[in-house]
Enzyme design. Structure first.
Site, PDB file in Angstrom:
ATOM      1  N   ASP A   1      35.781  30.872  36.584  1.00  0.00           N
ATOM      2  CA  ASP A   1      36.970  31.767  36.545  1.00  0.00           C
ATOM      3  C   ASP A   1      37.309  31.869  35.107  1.00  0.00           C
ATOM      4  O   ASP A   1      37.082  30.888  34.345  1.00  0.00           O
ATOM      5  CB  ASP A   1      38.220  31.173  37.462  1.00  0.00           C
ATOM      6  CG  ASP A   1      39.413  32.170  37.398  1.00  0.00           C
ATOM      7  OD1 ASP A   1      39.113  33.174  38.067  1.00  0.00           O
ATOM      8  OD2 ASP A   1      40.213  32.157  36.621  1.00  0.00           O
TER       9      ASP A   1
ATOM     10  N   MET B   1      37.767  36.646  25.956  1.00  0.00           N
ATOM     11  CA  MET B   1      37.769  35.689  26.952  1.00  0.00           C
ATOM     12  C   MET B   1      38.888  34.569  26.264  1.00  0.00           C
ATOM     13  O   MET B   1      38.779  34.371  25.056  1.00  0.00           O
ATOM     14  CB  MET B   1      36.588  35.028  27.165  1.00  0.00           C
ATOM     15  CG  MET B   1      36.554  33.966  28.365  1.00  0.00           C
ATOM     16  SD  MET B   1      35.084  33.486  28.912  1.00  0.00           S
ATOM     17  CE  MET B   1      33.801  33.048  27.627  1.00  0.00           C
TER      18      MET B   1
ATOM     19  N   HIS C   1      46.141  31.053  38.048  1.00  0.00           N
ATOM     20  CA  HIS C   1      45.790  31.789  36.764  1.00  0.00           C
ATOM     21  C   HIS C   1      45.416  30.646  35.916  1.00  0.00           C
ATOM     22  O   HIS C   1      44.948  31.174  34.700  1.00  0.00           O
ATOM     23  CB  HIS C   1      46.590  32.939  36.292  1.00  0.00           C
ATOM     24  CG  HIS C   1      46.509  34.079  37.370  1.00  0.00           C
ATOM     25  ND1 HIS C   1      45.449  34.877  37.251  1.00  0.00           N
ATOM     26  CD2 HIS C   1      47.581  34.776  37.915  1.00  0.00           C
ATOM     27  CE1 HIS C   1      45.799  35.745  38.034  1.00  0.00           C
ATOM     28  NE2 HIS C   1      47.147  35.619  38.404  1.00  0.00           N
TER      29      HIS C   1
ATOM     30  N   ASP D   1      41.913  28.083  39.890  1.00  0.00           N
ATOM     31  CA  ASP D   1      41.368  29.051  40.473  1.00  0.00           C
ATOM     32  C   ASP D   1      39.910  28.936  40.855  1.00  0.00           C
ATOM     33  O   ASP D   1      39.540  29.383  41.929  1.00  0.00           O
ATOM     34  CB  ASP D   1      41.413  30.349  39.563  1.00  0.00           C
ATOM     35  CG  ASP D   1      42.889  30.487  39.522  1.00  0.00           C
ATOM     36  OD1 ASP D   1      43.932  29.902  40.163  1.00  0.00           O
ATOM     37  OD2 ASP D   1      43.012  31.578  38.791  1.00  0.00           O
TER      38      ASP D   1
END
Length: 172
Positions: free
Chosen positions: A7, A20, A145, A150
């Site tokens: 994730d 990212m 999140h 996740d």
């Protein structure tokens, strides 16, 4: 082969233009105890405040995160420590895969996952034979999140799906 549930959280919709911010990964196996986490200092001057807010960070905080090269080296070393060919799977591989692939090639000039990935949602829809089915009710870990949470919730769902449909995750 080791299925690695991944994730990603990012500050925008695509790598290169955006960055990212964090990555979580977990080996999909019964104990779900082999995890990886990294954060990433932005590589772009662009960001979307609403996208970054998902990570609960300000732009100033994100600029203090780990150098992306170091984070990718650490992820590569973790994958190598598994002593098994890693296979990428995620809830939304269209999003997660593009960032991981881009960062591996940008910083390490390789991608240990190769060129393939699997989308958990698509796998579930196919097994259920219904394009409107959603696997997310199978998660046990709350979707926060935080990428490790996740990834873990998605790995839990995959293990449940594998049990229900007698899918093999390893070659025997």
């Amino acid at each position: 082969m080791a299925y690695i549930m991944v994730d990603v959280e990012a500050d925008g919709p695509c790598p290169g233009l955006y960055s990212m911010i964090s990555l979580g990964a977990i080996v999909v196996e019964p104990l779900l105890n082999r995890t990886f986490y990294a954060d990433f200092k932005p590589i772009s001057d662009q960001w979307i405040p609403q996208a970054l807010a998902v990570s609960k960070l300000s732009r100033e905080q994100s600029l203090q995160l780990t150098d992306p090269y170091t984070s990718m080296v650490n992820f590569d070393q973790w994958l190598n420590s598994l002593n098994s060919k890693p296979y990428f799977i995620s809830d939304n591989n269209g999003f997660d895969w593009q960032f991981v692939n881009y960062y591996f090639w940008k910083f390490l000039n390789k991608n240990p996952f190769g060129y393939s990935s699997t989308n958990l949602g698509s796998l579930y829809k196919g097994l259920e034979r219904d394009m409107f089915k959603n696997f997310k009710h199978l998660r046990k870990t709350k979707h926060t999140h935080h990428p490790v949470d996740d990834a873990k919730g998605n790995a839990e769902a995959l293990l449940t799906v594998c049990e229900k449909y007698q899918l093999k995750l390893t070659k025997k």
